[in-house]
Design an enzyme around this catalytic site. Structure first.
Site, PDB file in Angstrom:
ATOM      1  N   SER A   1       0.809  -1.224   0.000  1.00 19.92           N
ATOM      2  CA  SER A   1       0.000   0.000   0.000  1.00 19.92           C
ATOM      3  C   SER A   1       0.840   1.271   0.000  1.00 19.92           C
ATOM      4  O   SER A   1       0.455   2.276  -0.595  1.00 19.92           O
ATOM      5  CB  SER A   1      -0.952  -0.001   1.197  1.00 19.92           C
ATOM      6  OG  SER A   1      -0.229  -0.041   2.413  1.00 19.92           O
TER       7      SER A   1
ATOM      8  N   ASP B   1       2.020  -0.272   7.222  1.00 20.67           N
ATOM      9  CA  ASP B   1       2.856  -1.352   6.703  1.00 20.67           C
ATOM     10  C   ASP B   1       3.670  -0.863   5.516  1.00 20.67           C
ATOM     11  O   ASP B   1       3.129  -0.228   4.604  1.00 20.67           O
ATOM     12  CB  ASP B   1       1.993  -2.536   6.261  1.00 20.67           C
ATOM     13  CG  ASP B   1       1.393  -3.290   7.439  1.00 20.67           C
ATOM     14  OD1 ASP B   1       2.070  -3.380   8.473  1.00 20.67           O
ATOM     15  OD2 ASP B   1       0.256  -3.768   7.328  1.00 20.67           O
TER      16      ASP B   1
ATOM     17  N   ASP C   1       7.924  -4.932   6.446  1.00 16.70           N
ATOM     18  CA  ASP C   1       7.949  -6.340   6.057  1.00 16.70           C
ATOM     19  C   ASP C   1       8.978  -6.502   4.946  1.00 16.70           C
ATOM     20  O   ASP C   1       8.802  -5.964   3.849  1.00 16.70           O
ATOM     21  CB  ASP C   1       6.579  -6.807   5.578  1.00 16.70           C
ATOM     22  CG  ASP C   1       5.563  -6.896   6.704  1.00 16.70           C
ATOM     23  OD1 ASP C   1       5.999  -7.077   7.850  1.00 16.70           O
ATOM     24  OD2 ASP C   1       4.356  -6.781   6.446  1.00 16.70           O
TER      25      ASP C   1
ATOM     26  N   ASP D   1       6.276  -2.517   2.711  1.00 21.92           N
ATOM     27  CA  ASP D   1       6.824  -3.770   2.186  1.00 21.92           C
ATOM     28  C   ASP D   1       8.055  -3.492   1.332  1.00 21.92           C
ATOM     29  O   ASP D   1       7.985  -2.729   0.364  1.00 21.92           O
ATOM     30  CB  ASP D   1       5.781  -4.501   1.346  1.00 21.92           C
ATOM     31  CG  ASP D   1       4.539  -4.844   2.153  1.00 21.92           C
ATOM     32  OD1 ASP D   1       4.703  -5.312   3.283  1.00 21.92           O
ATOM     33  OD2 ASP D   1       3.413  -4.633   1.655  1.00 21.92           O
TER      34      ASP D   1
END
Length: 203
Positions: A53, A70, A120, A72
């Site tokens: 996102s 989050d 992540d 990534d």
């Protein structure tokens, strides 16, 4: 015109602040540099890029006691499908622990928790038969086909086709989901929500 201004004001209230974006940019860039410059790991990296996102600009502002943003980071390595993905994940886990305090091993990635954000780090390999990628699993050591760059390109194209309103609608629905879905109810993940919205915008 007035309604449009109200929507724009609402969007500005649910989007990450400029300070937050600058902070995230600094964190993910520092992490990517750390991995690339690591003596034990840097030589195994083909490329790194952002996914999820944050990369698609569909993330929303975190609430005080809510889920963190989050971020990534895909790390494409020179490993192959002959290598055990569990070992590849374990290696990245040990490397991240050298620098960061709160590190967890997840099913397909390494989670690094920081103030306000969750990074992540996802190790991947290049597919031997296409331009796609493969993502591993800590459960069985195998690799599964995935296309993170393709989804980023799709998201950009859908947004352009819909007068750059797609990303705005996604953010609004994510905010509604965050504030209205019961915690014990499994709701659609971001990628599923984006597909539902895209299909209905084209009607």
């Amino acid at each position: 015109m007035c309604k449009n201004k109200n929507f724009e004001k609402f969007l500005s209230n649910i989007e990450p602040s400029t300070t937050t974006i600058e902070y995230i940019s600094s964190v993910h860039n520092n992490m990517r540099k750390f991995l690339l410059n690591n003596e034990k790991y840097g030589g195994k990296i083909i490329e790194t890029f952002l996914s999820g996102s944050y990369a698609k600009h569909t993330c929303i502002r975190p609430t005080k006691n809510g889920k963190k943003i989050d971020v990534d980071i895909v790390v494409v390595t020179n490993y192959t499908e002959r290598d055990d993905s569990k070992e590849v994940l374990n290696e990245l886990y040990e490397i991240c622990k050298e620098k960061y305090k709160k590190v967890t091993k997840q099913s397909r990635s390494i989670g690094v928790e920081m103030s306000g954000i969750q990074i992540d780090v996802v190790p991947m390999i290049k597919c031997s038969t296409s331009n796609l990628y493969k993502i591993g699993s800590k459960e069985d050591g195998t690799w599964y086909l995935t296309n993170p760059k393709g989804h980023l390109e799709w998201c950009t194209a859908v947004n352009k086709e819909n007068d750059f309103k797609f990303i705005k609608v996604v953010k609004i629905f994510k905010w509604w989901r965050k504030n209205n879905c019961p915690q014990n109810v499994k709701y659609p993940k971001g990628i599923t929500l984006e597909k539902i919205i895209a299909d209905n915008l084209k009607v």
